[in-house]
Design a protein around this motif. Sequence first.
Motif, mmCIF file in Angstrom:
data_model
loop_
_atom_site.group_PDB
_atom_site.id
_atom_site.type_symbol
_atom_site.label_atom_id
_atom_site.label_comp_id
_atom_site.label_asym_id
_atom_site.label_seq_id
_atom_site.Cartn_x
_atom_site.Cartn_y
_atom_site.Cartn_z
ATOM 1 N N GLY A 180 -0.371 26.643 -8.922
ATOM 2 C CA GLY A 180 0.723 27.485 -9.609
ATOM 3 C C GLY A 180 2.035 27.810 -8.785
ATOM 4 O O GLY A 180 2.817 28.350 -9.090
ATOM 5 N N ALA A 181 2.105 27.162 -7.472
ATOM 6 C CA ALA A 181 2.946 27.377 -6.942
ATOM 7 C C ALA A 181 4.331 26.838 -6.942
ATOM 8 O O ALA A 181 5.376 27.182 -6.441
ATOM 9 N N LEU A 182 4.373 25.537 -7.506
ATOM 10 C CA LEU A 182 5.472 24.671 -7.974
ATOM 11 C C LEU A 182 6.169 25.440 -9.503
ATOM 12 O O LEU A 182 5.799 25.042 -10.424
ATOM 13 N N GLN A 183 7.161 26.239 -9.027
ATOM 14 C CA GLN A 183 7.841 26.719 -10.227
ATOM 15 C C GLN A 183 9.434 26.522 -10.037
ATOM 16 O O GLN A 183 9.646 25.586 -9.115
ATOM 17 N N LEU A 184 10.324 26.549 -11.287
ATOM 18 C CA LEU A 184 11.755 26.429 -11.302
ATOM 19 C C LEU A 184 12.223 27.088 -9.992
ATOM 20 O O LEU A 184 12.086 28.316 -9.785
ATOM 21 N N GLY A 185 12.861 26.113 -9.135
ATOM 22 C CA GLY A 185 13.697 26.691 -7.957
ATOM 23 C C GLY A 185 12.626 26.542 -6.637
ATOM 24 O O GLY A 185 13.409 27.066 -5.795
ATOM 25 N N SER A 186 11.255 26.281 -6.968
ATOM 26 C CA SER A 186 10.447 26.074 -5.599
ATOM 27 C C SER A 186 11.248 25.243 -4.749
ATOM 28 O O SER A 186 11.695 24.022 -5.148
ATOM 29 N N ARG A 187 11.014 25.581 -3.461
ATOM 30 C CA ARG A 187 11.298 24.357 -2.324
ATOM 31 C C ARG A 187 10.340 23.577 -2.115
ATOM 32 O O ARG A 187 9.200 24.077 -1.413
ATOM 33 N N VAL A 188 10.564 22.433 -2.276
ATOM 34 C CA VAL A 188 9.357 21.190 -2.402
ATOM 35 C C VAL A 188 10.025 20.111 -1.547
ATOM 36 O O VAL A 188 11.284 19.780 -1.829
ATOM 37 N N ARG A 189 9.171 19.479 -0.950
ATOM 38 C CA ARG A 189 9.436 18.213 -0.147
ATOM 39 C C ARG A 189 8.417 17.079 -0.734
ATOM 40 O O ARG A 189 7.163 17.214 -0.661
ATOM 41 N N TYR A 190 9.153 15.850 -1.107
ATOM 42 C CA TYR A 190 8.279 14.767 -1.709
ATOM 43 C C TYR A 190 8.477 13.778 -0.895
ATOM 44 O O TYR A 190 9.498 13.361 -0.093
ATOM 45 N N LYS A 191 7.468 13.227 -0.505
ATOM 46 C CA LYS A 191 7.152 11.823 0.528
ATOM 47 C C LYS A 191 6.529 10.915 -0.393
ATOM 48 O O LYS A 191 5.414 11.090 -0.847
ATOM 49 N N ARG A 192 7.087 9.580 -0.070
ATOM 50 C CA ARG A 192 6.011 8.315 -0.404
ATOM 51 C C ARG A 192 6.009 7.553 0.702
ATOM 52 O O ARG A 192 7.027 7.273 1.484
ATOM 53 N N PRO B 250 0.896 -1.201 -0.028
ATOM 54 C CA PRO B 250 -0.106 0.078 0.090
ATOM 55 C C PRO B 250 0.905 1.145 -0.006
ATOM 56 O O PRO B 250 1.738 1.427 0.862
ATOM 57 N N GLN B 251 0.501 2.142 -0.595
ATOM 58 C CA GLN B 251 1.422 3.482 -1.013
ATOM 59 C C GLN B 251 0.566 4.807 -0.824
ATOM 60 O O GLN B 251 -0.606 4.505 -1.318
ATOM 61 N N SER B 252 1.257 5.957 -0.341
ATOM 62 C CA SER B 252 0.284 7.180 -0.340
ATOM 63 C C SER B 252 1.496 8.151 -0.796
ATOM 64 O O SER B 252 2.540 8.043 -0.834
ATOM 65 N N ASP B 253 0.940 9.081 -1.289
ATOM 66 C CA ASP B 253 1.878 10.597 -1.719
ATOM 67 C C ASP B 253 1.750 11.449 -1.010
ATOM 68 O O ASP B 253 0.460 11.723 -0.668
ATOM 69 N N GLN B 254 2.684 12.319 -1.065
ATOM 70 C CA GLN B 254 2.618 13.653 -0.239
ATOM 71 C C GLN B 254 3.681 14.664 -0.824
ATOM 72 O O GLN B 254 4.606 14.308 -1.099
ATOM 73 N N VAL B 255 3.224 16.045 -1.274
ATOM 74 C CA VAL B 255 4.053 17.023 -1.714
ATOM 75 C C VAL B 255 3.849 18.192 -0.784
ATOM 76 O O VAL B 255 2.722 18.473 -0.622
ATOM 77 N N SER B 256 4.793 18.720 -0.181
ATOM 78 C CA SER B 256 4.502 19.915 0.731
ATOM 79 C C SER B 256 5.375 21.032 0.050
ATOM 80 O O SER B 256 6.615 20.876 -0.262
ATOM 81 N N PHE B 257 5.018 22.277 0.271
ATOM 82 C CA PHE B 257 5.673 23.493 0.104
ATOM 83 C C PHE B 257 4.862 24.628 0.702
ATOM 84 O O PHE B 257 3.866 24.486 1.315
ATOM 85 N N ARG B 258 5.425 25.691 0.593
ATOM 86 C CA ARG B 258 5.072 26.821 1.288
ATOM 87 C C ARG B 258 4.592 27.949 0.196
ATOM 88 O O ARG B 258 5.484 28.126 -0.780
ATOM 89 N N ASP C 208 -2.860 12.435 -1.331
ATOM 90 C CA ASP C 208 -3.870 11.693 -1.910
ATOM 91 C C ASP C 208 -5.040 11.069 -1.091
ATOM 92 O O ASP C 208 -4.587 11.357 0.088
ATOM 93 N N SER C 209 -5.828 10.637 -1.435
ATOM 94 C CA SER C 209 -7.058 10.118 -0.886
ATOM 95 C C SER C 209 -6.777 8.947 0.271
ATOM 96 O O SER C 209 -7.513 8.539 1.048
ATOM 97 N N LEU C 210 -5.631 8.206 0.066
ATOM 98 C CA LEU C 210 -5.196 7.456 0.932
ATOM 99 C C LEU C 210 -4.482 7.661 2.178
ATOM 100 O O LEU C 210 -4.320 6.809 2.897
ATOM 101 N N TYR C 211 -3.894 8.814 2.032
ATOM 102 C CA TYR C 211 -3.098 9.266 3.279
ATOM 103 C C TYR C 211 -4.142 9.545 4.575
ATOM 104 O O TYR C 211 -5.176 10.048 4.426
ATOM 105 N N PRO C 212 -3.572 9.006 5.506
ATOM 106 C CA PRO C 212 -2.268 8.549 5.989
ATOM 107 C C PRO C 212 -2.517 6.866 6.109
ATOM 108 O O PRO C 212 -3.624 6.277 6.211
ATOM 109 N N LEU C 213 -1.548 6.195 5.896
ATOM 110 C CA LEU C 213 -1.534 4.824 5.972
ATOM 111 C C LEU C 213 -1.351 4.179 7.451
ATOM 112 O O LEU C 213 -1.766 3.220 7.740
ATOM 113 N N ARG C 214 -0.968 5.213 8.303
ATOM 114 C CA ARG C 214 -0.874 4.858 9.607
ATOM 115 C C ARG C 214 -1.327 6.164 10.523
ATOM 116 O O ARG C 214 -0.997 7.157 10.059
#
Length: 261
Positions: free
Chosen positions: A204-216, A92-100, A118-124
Amino acid sequence: MNESTSVNPSQAKSPLLLRWSWREIYSAQLWPVVAALVLIVACVVALSALAMRVEKVMTAEGRSMLGADLVQRSNNPINPLIIEKADQLELPQSDQVSFRTMSFSDTSMYLISVKAVDSLYPLRGELRLRTKQNTINSHVLPGELWVSERILGLLEVDIGDQVAIGDAELVVSGIIDADPELVFNPFDSIPNVFIHVSDIEKTGALQLGSRVRYKRFFNGTENQLNDLQNSVELQPGRGGEAMRMKIIVAVLLIKPNNIYP
């Protein structure tokens, strides 16, 4: 002819040992020693059981704080090889993308931290999202915007009002009562919101140089998770890739209940 009889020394000592033991027991001089031995054994068994129980509780709480059994995080989009391997293991998997980004209302604006899931978050763990009718939801759906209660005062809005997150205009669905990943940090005063990952492009917040944190996020058995970790070589120096399975005890001890900035 007389037959000589020989007596085994151990056999001769046995009756003496038995008589001595009964005499000591009868005189009650051995009872304190017996009681002490029983107490020591009982303490050892009790401490072992307590240690096992504490370890199980801490492991379960640590996974709840991570939102899954295993989390892969990176400053770049998650490696497709990891996702492919997880699919092969049927995890089972779930995605998260966080940014300011900035949030706007008709009268105010404020910097916020966005968690797009996504709609599966959180798995725990438990995600509690409270609507205006005080009903509790546990997952984020497309088009929804869930905010920390403090944002309502900062932006002077209420549940049901429209708030702009970047370029996207979303209606406030309700308030975040509990977030499984929340760890109290007195130095981080930026409030959080939840949106669905399908609404990221609208902001439109994710642009070149944006500070983004990806989680799986992944759930599975210990063997499955070990196979997943060993299948792909992570590079901490490139993109900040890391995997976490457990969390340190010190962090667990400072996590407050039902506190959300």
